[in-house]
Design a protein around this motif. Sequence first.
Motif, PDB file in Angstrom:
ATOM      1  N   PHE A 123       1.032  -1.179  -0.581  1.00 13.81           N
ATOM      2  CA  PHE A 123       0.077   0.238  -0.090  1.00 13.81           C
ATOM      3  C   PHE A 123       1.057   1.539  -0.363  1.00 13.81           C
ATOM      4  O   PHE A 123       2.080   1.525   0.825  1.00 13.81           O
ATOM      5  CB  PHE A 123      -1.380  -0.003   1.176  1.00 13.81           C
ATOM      6  CG  PHE A 123      -1.865  -0.894   1.418  1.00 13.81           C
ATOM      7  CD1 PHE A 123      -2.723  -1.393   0.296  1.00 13.81           C
ATOM      8  CD2 PHE A 123      -1.815  -1.806   2.711  1.00 13.81           C
ATOM      9  CE1 PHE A 123      -3.384  -2.890   0.644  1.00 13.81           C
ATOM     10  CE2 PHE A 123      -2.052  -2.828   2.815  1.00 13.81           C
ATOM     11  CZ  PHE A 123      -3.449  -3.313   1.650  1.00 13.81           C
ATOM     12  N   THR A 134      -7.654   1.088   7.128  1.00 14.77           N
ATOM     13  CA  THR A 134      -7.596   2.800   6.767  1.00 14.77           C
ATOM     14  C   THR A 134      -7.448   4.179   8.113  1.00 14.77           C
ATOM     15  O   THR A 134      -8.124   3.130   8.645  1.00 14.77           O
ATOM     16  CB  THR A 134      -8.197   3.383   5.930  1.00 14.77           C
ATOM     17  OG1 THR A 134      -8.260   4.881   5.349  1.00 14.77           O
ATOM     18  CG2 THR A 134     -10.057   4.024   6.585  1.00 14.77           C
ATOM     19  N   PRO A 164      -5.089   5.973   3.002  1.00 15.26           N
ATOM     20  CA  PRO A 164      -4.772   5.462   4.202  1.00 15.26           C
ATOM     21  C   PRO A 164      -3.887   4.749   5.655  1.00 15.26           C
ATOM     22  O   PRO A 164      -4.608   4.196   6.020  1.00 15.26           O
ATOM     23  CB  PRO A 164      -5.456   3.580   2.652  1.00 15.26           C
ATOM     24  CG  PRO A 164      -3.988   3.958   1.975  1.00 15.26           C
ATOM     25  CD  PRO A 164      -4.185   5.245   1.315  1.00 15.26           C
ATOM     26  N   LEU A 165      -3.145   5.149   4.689  1.00 11.72           N
ATOM     27  CA  LEU A 165      -1.932   5.010   5.904  1.00 11.72           C
ATOM     28  C   LEU A 165      -1.440   5.960   7.108  1.00 11.72           C
ATOM     29  O   LEU A 165      -1.428   5.480   8.184  1.00 11.72           O
ATOM     30  CB  LEU A 165       0.150   4.809   5.547  1.00 11.72           C
ATOM     31  CG  LEU A 165      -0.382   3.406   4.068  1.00 11.72           C
ATOM     32  CD1 LEU A 165       1.195   3.568   2.942  1.00 11.72           C
ATOM     33  CD2 LEU A 165      -0.681   1.890   4.637  1.00 11.72           C
ATOM     34  N   GLN A 215       4.025   0.952   4.315  1.00  7.27           N
ATOM     35  CA  GLN A 215       4.364   0.070   5.435  1.00  7.27           C
ATOM     36  C   GLN A 215       5.722  -1.213   6.026  1.00  7.27           C
ATOM     37  O   GLN A 215       5.172  -1.701   4.496  1.00  7.27           O
ATOM     38  CB  GLN A 215       2.882  -0.540   5.751  1.00  7.27           C
ATOM     39  CG  GLN A 215       2.985  -1.027   7.371  1.00  7.27           C
ATOM     40  CD  GLN A 215       1.460  -1.733   7.745  1.00  7.27           C
ATOM     41  OE1 GLN A 215       0.962  -2.305   6.435  1.00  7.27           O
ATOM     42  NE2 GLN A 215       1.544  -0.940   8.802  1.00  7.27           N
ATOM     43  N   GLU A 264      -4.917  -1.647  -3.134  1.00  9.12           N
ATOM     44  CA  GLU A 264      -6.089  -1.181  -2.223  1.00  9.12           C
ATOM     45  C   GLU A 264      -6.403  -1.652  -0.960  1.00  9.12           C
ATOM     46  O   GLU A 264      -6.182  -2.955  -0.697  1.00  9.12           O
ATOM     47  CB  GLU A 264      -7.864  -1.144  -2.510  1.00  9.12           C
ATOM     48  CG  GLU A 264      -7.555  -0.749  -4.277  1.00  9.12           C
ATOM     49  CD  GLU A 264      -8.951  -0.109  -5.005  1.00  9.12           C
ATOM     50  OE1 GLU A 264      -9.920  -0.443  -3.726  1.00  9.12           O
ATOM     51  OE2 GLU A 264      -9.326   1.050  -5.737  1.00  9.12           O
ATOM     52  N   SER A 265      -6.253  -1.026   0.147  1.00  9.52           N
ATOM     53  CA  SER A 265      -6.139  -1.511   1.597  1.00  9.52           C
ATOM     54  C   SER A 265      -8.057  -1.594   2.088  1.00  9.52           C
ATOM     55  O   SER A 265      -9.001  -0.771   1.357  1.00  9.52           O
ATOM     56  CB  SER A 265      -5.597   0.185   2.359  1.00  9.52           C
ATOM     57  OG  SER A 265      -5.619  -0.297   4.140  1.00  9.52           O
ATOM     58  N   THR A 266      -8.066  -2.794   2.438  1.00 12.28           N
ATOM     59  CA  THR A 266      -9.269  -2.868   3.443  1.00 12.28           C
ATOM     60  C   THR A 266      -9.688  -2.196   4.420  1.00 12.28           C
ATOM     61  O   THR A 266     -10.521  -2.229   5.120  1.00 12.28           O
ATOM     62  CB  THR A 266      -9.748  -4.373   3.529  1.00 12.28           C
ATOM     63  OG1 THR A 266      -8.552  -4.998   4.985  1.00 12.28           O
ATOM     64  CG2 THR A 266      -9.435  -5.068   2.444  1.00 12.28           C
TER      65      THR A 266
END
Length: 400
Positions: free
Chosen positions: A76, A121, A239-240, A94, A117-119
């Motif tokens: 990500f 966030t 998201p991070l 990450q 894509e991150s699930t």
Amino acid sequence: MKNYINLMFKCSLVFLLFSISANAQNKSAKILVKNKLDFSRQEIVSVSGKQLSDLIKGKKEKELRIKKEGTQQYLFLQWIDYNQDGISDELLFQAEVAAKAKASYQVVFDETIPLIESTITTYSRFVPERTDDYAWENDKVAFRTYGPDAQKRVEENRPEGTLSSGIDLWFKRTDKSIINKWYAENVKKPGYYHIDHGEGYDPYHVGASRGTGGTGIWEDNKLAVSKNFVSYKTIAVGPLRTVFELTYAPWSSYQVKETKRISLDLGSNFSKFEISIDANKPLPNFTTGISLHDNKGEVKINKKEGWFRHAEKIDGVFLGEGIVLNPKLVSDAFSNISKEKDQSNLLVIMHPEENKLTYYAGFAWQKSGQVMNEADWDTLLQKQAKLLANPLRITIKENK
């Protein structure tokens, strides 16, 4: 036949040169991440400044991908434009690094590789549907604080008001984002988020206290504090990492102008507070704190390592709150017990450097599954202090 062989040779040569060129474009650099500590770490790391410009070198940032070396495990990514001028200032990913080890990540420029894509966030936003809160969260914790409309409602004796620059805690027990859902349900049924419907709830009382991480000035055995924030700027939502700024009207006899830049990383229990201050005369100190509520909890002060905590039970369930910072910034720390409502706080007295200071404030709730008691929370605080003192080291190496 000879012409055919020559044609095939030329085609092969062109293909070879194309492959070499493509490989040179795609495999541009390695990012080495070093962990000096004796435990493994999974953290958000950033590439910024000259390191970022050297990494990009005129290529398109939208084509950049990062994968763990030796795998096809792409990561990500998040770009942050802090001054919102259209040019990214920081690249986040990450990293996972074993104890006392290095991890190597491969950088490629290839927009045909799908972005991951991150699930889960990080997230933050201004909340006009609940007067004017500002709320933020990640997969572990959630917070909020209060704006000028909430202040005005108190001053005009209208409902739904809150006069406080303290930091409120929302207890989560899900890694999913809850801010939008809880506020939407609260509009339909006021008080919704004060009841646990299976994802957590908000039983934490702030009032005029510092909550967990609010600021002030300690002088003549009194704490001067600001009122609610007067403006906000959302810089990044995930998201991070989520990042935003809050500004406050001049406060105290020093007419302090304060800006808080607050950020929260995925996987962390601690919001990062970067405070910028200006005043009409030198300040005696700058102070942050944690509410002691009804003074039945337990306080621990560790000036040497730079962490300070409160442990209590709310509705019979353990909650640990804490502040972590560079111990060199701390001049004193103590519990200020008051008979006045919401004025009992664990206070950490600091001396800003060039009118700026940074600290981390956060919490862990037993029902989230992260801690069970004071010992667990102390361990997490000790770990956070070590992370702060020993950041992951990044080195960028060009492929030859």
